[in-house]
Design a protein around this motif. Sequence first.
Motif, PDB file in Angstrom:
ATOM      1  N   CYS A  46      -8.899  -3.732   7.743  1.00  0.00           N
ATOM      2  CA  CYS A  46      -7.538  -3.651   7.206  1.00  0.00           C
ATOM      3  C   CYS A  46      -6.739  -2.554   7.905  1.00  0.00           C
ATOM      4  CB  CYS A  46      -7.579  -3.385   5.707  1.00  0.00           C
ATOM      5  SG  CYS A  46      -8.122  -4.777   4.693  1.00  0.00           S
ATOM      6  N   LEU A  47      -7.376  -1.408   8.126  1.00  0.00           N
ATOM      7  CA  LEU A  47      -6.692  -0.287   8.770  1.00  0.00           C
ATOM      8  C   LEU A  47      -6.285  -0.641  10.196  1.00  0.00           C
ATOM      9  CD1 LEU A  47      -5.786   2.643   8.530  1.00  0.00           C
ATOM     10  CD2 LEU A  47      -8.049   3.346   9.311  1.00  0.00           C
ATOM     11  N   LEU A  48      -7.166  -1.285  10.929  1.00  0.00           N
ATOM     12  CA  LEU A  48      -6.853  -1.677  12.299  1.00  0.00           C
ATOM     13  C   LEU A  48      -5.728  -2.707  12.344  1.00  0.00           C
ATOM     14  CD1 LEU A  48     -10.462  -1.931  13.821  1.00  0.00           C
ATOM     15  CD2 LEU A  48      -8.782  -0.112  14.157  1.00  0.00           C
ATOM     16  N   MET A  49      -5.738  -3.657  11.416  1.00  0.00           N
ATOM     17  CA  MET A  49      -4.681  -4.667  11.384  1.00  0.00           C
ATOM     18  C   MET A  49      -3.353  -4.054  10.984  1.00  0.00           C
ATOM     19  SD  MET A  49      -6.305  -8.250   9.992  1.00  0.00           S
ATOM     20  CE  MET A  49      -6.627  -7.617   8.354  1.00  0.00           C
ATOM     21  N   MET A  50      -3.384  -3.082  10.059  1.00  0.00           N
ATOM     22  CA  MET A  50      -2.151  -2.437   9.629  1.00  0.00           C
ATOM     23  C   MET A  50      -1.469  -1.717  10.779  1.00  0.00           C
ATOM     24  SD  MET A  50      -3.390  -0.974   5.913  1.00  0.00           S
ATOM     25  CE  MET A  50      -1.978   0.106   5.725  1.00  0.00           C
ATOM     26  N   LEU A  51      -2.244  -1.201  11.725  1.00  0.00           N
ATOM     27  CA  LEU A  51      -1.655  -0.521  12.880  1.00  0.00           C
ATOM     28  C   LEU A  51      -0.820  -1.481  13.727  1.00  0.00           C
ATOM     29  CD1 LEU A  51      -4.683   1.703  14.008  1.00  0.00           C
ATOM     30  CD2 LEU A  51      -2.654   2.399  12.723  1.00  0.00           C
ATOM     31  N   GLY A  52      -1.159  -2.775  13.675  1.00  0.00           N
ATOM     32  CA  GLY A  52      -0.404  -3.780  14.421  1.00  0.00           C
ATOM     33  C   GLY A  52       0.575  -4.560  13.563  1.00  0.00           C
ATOM     34  N   GLY A  53       0.745  -4.140  12.292  1.00  0.00           N
ATOM     35  CA  GLY A  53       1.678  -4.822  11.415  1.00  0.00           C
ATOM     36  C   GLY A  53       1.105  -6.034  10.713  1.00  0.00           C
ATOM     37  N   TYR A  54      -0.203  -6.246  10.818  1.00  0.00           N
ATOM     38  CA  TYR A  54      -0.846  -7.397  10.189  1.00  0.00           C
ATOM     39  C   TYR A  54      -1.595  -6.962   8.929  1.00  0.00           C
ATOM     40  CZ  TYR A  54       0.067 -10.515  14.146  1.00  0.00           C
ATOM     41  OH  TYR A  54       0.680 -11.282  15.105  1.00  0.00           O
ATOM     42  N   GLY A  55      -2.007  -7.942   8.138  1.00  0.00           N
ATOM     43  CA  GLY A  55      -2.798  -7.668   6.952  1.00  0.00           C
ATOM     44  C   GLY A  55      -3.255  -8.961   6.315  1.00  0.00           C
ATOM     45  N   PHE A  56      -4.159  -8.852   5.359  1.00  0.00           N
ATOM     46  CA  PHE A  56      -4.558 -10.019   4.595  1.00  0.00           C
ATOM     47  C   PHE A  56      -3.418 -10.450   3.683  1.00  0.00           C
ATOM     48  CE2 PHE A  56      -8.720  -8.204   5.632  1.00  0.00           C
ATOM     49  CZ  PHE A  56      -9.392  -9.334   6.066  1.00  0.00           C
ATOM     50  N   LYS A  57      -3.378 -11.737   3.344  1.00  0.00           N
ATOM     51  CA  LYS A  57      -2.322 -12.241   2.479  1.00  0.00           C
ATOM     52  C   LYS A  57      -2.433 -11.608   1.094  1.00  0.00           C
ATOM     53  CE  LYS A  57      -1.014 -16.480   2.619  1.00  0.00           C
ATOM     54  NZ  LYS A  57      -0.962 -17.963   2.558  1.00  0.00           N
ATOM     55  N   GLY A  58      -1.275 -11.313   0.515  1.00  0.00           N
ATOM     56  CA  GLY A  58      -1.249 -10.692  -0.803  1.00  0.00           C
ATOM     57  C   GLY A  58      -0.539  -9.357  -0.760  1.00  0.00           C
ATOM     58  N   VAL A  59       0.029  -8.973  -1.879  1.00  0.00           N
ATOM     59  CA  VAL A  59       0.839  -7.752  -1.938  1.00  0.00           C
ATOM     60  C   VAL A  59      -0.018  -6.497  -1.820  1.00  0.00           C
ATOM     61  CG1 VAL A  59       2.431  -6.418  -3.351  1.00  0.00           C
ATOM     62  CG2 VAL A  59       2.609  -8.910  -3.312  1.00  0.00           C
ATOM     63  N   HIS A  60      -1.144  -6.456  -2.546  1.00  0.00           N
ATOM     64  CA  HIS A  60      -1.950  -5.234  -2.606  1.00  0.00           C
ATOM     65  C   HIS A  60      -3.381  -5.473  -2.112  1.00  0.00           C
ATOM     66  CE1 HIS A  60       1.251  -3.240  -4.707  1.00  0.00           C
ATOM     67  NE2 HIS A  60       1.180  -4.044  -5.743  1.00  0.00           N
ATOM     68  N   THR A  61      -3.587  -6.448  -1.252  1.00  0.00           N
ATOM     69  CA  THR A  61      -4.950  -6.787  -0.830  1.00  0.00           C
ATOM     70  C   THR A  61      -5.629  -5.610  -0.140  1.00  0.00           C
ATOM     71  OG1 THR A  61      -4.224  -9.076  -0.514  1.00  0.00           O
ATOM     72  CG2 THR A  61      -6.348  -8.448   0.438  1.00  0.00           C
ATOM     73  N   GLU A  62      -4.933  -4.953   0.770  1.00  0.00           N
ATOM     74  CA  GLU A  62      -5.524  -3.819   1.481  1.00  0.00           C
ATOM     75  C   GLU A  62      -5.869  -2.681   0.519  1.00  0.00           C
ATOM     76  OE1 GLU A  62      -3.551  -6.384   4.259  1.00  0.00           O
ATOM     77  OE2 GLU A  62      -2.760  -5.334   2.519  1.00  0.00           O
ATOM     78  N   ARG A  63      -4.986  -2.415  -0.431  1.00  0.00           N
ATOM     79  CA  ARG A  63      -5.258  -1.351  -1.397  1.00  0.00           C
ATOM     80  C   ARG A  63      -6.473  -1.681  -2.258  1.00  0.00           C
ATOM     81  NH1 ARG A  63      -2.209   2.868  -2.913  1.00  0.00           N
ATOM     82  NH2 ARG A  63      -0.365   3.316  -1.666  1.00  0.00           N
TER      83      ARG A  63
END
Length: 210
Positions: A46-63
């Motif tokens: 999740c952290l690596l994807m967030m650096l590129g503006g990506y993430g798993f679907k959902g509002v708070h999935t990474e959290r």
Amino acid sequence: MITVTILSLSFLTAVSCKIKKVKAPADAMRLLWYAHLVLLFFSVLCLLMMLGGYGFKGVHTERVFFSLYAGSGVILYGLTPQNASGKWVYLLCFFGFPFVLLFGVLLPPLRIFTIMAGVALLFDGNVHRYTIDDDYTLETRDMGILSRYPTYNLVVDKYGLFEKTTPDVVSKNYSLQALQTAQKSGDSVKISILAFDQHRMRFDTTIALQ
């Protein structure tokens, strides 16, 4: 409140295990460690994807992944006997985090920075999503005391399980009251915002869809 809820339950569980000196079966401990390492993998992903503006679907999935990873570490600390080992020190970092925040709040020079860090890490924020079509969504995100006005982000559905977020597609610093979206064509969307600063106002803007 997802983050605070998960971490609070985990902390209370760990304290209870320490007080009652619970000794978990070896198989249960091994299974919990495996779950903790799996959550570590997804947290790093999740952290690596967030650096590129990506993430798993959902509002708070990474959290949720981050919170479950930290929470499982707190529970493991509560079940692990105290000894001077690298594993115990690693788990102590999770359990000791609230005490670090408390120590920072008690020191006047660090108080404001500790409060801001605590809010950023623990507060999920007020997030609302307005559907544009099957692939595009406009997201408003308000981080409470960290930001006076909400930010407007464009969220694009990617590859089924992922989404890409483009931040600050609307640069208007007003307190949001209501918002409407209307797709003008295949490559743009009209956004109508009812806002309130010193008085109620309405403004329209158009953004391009990637």
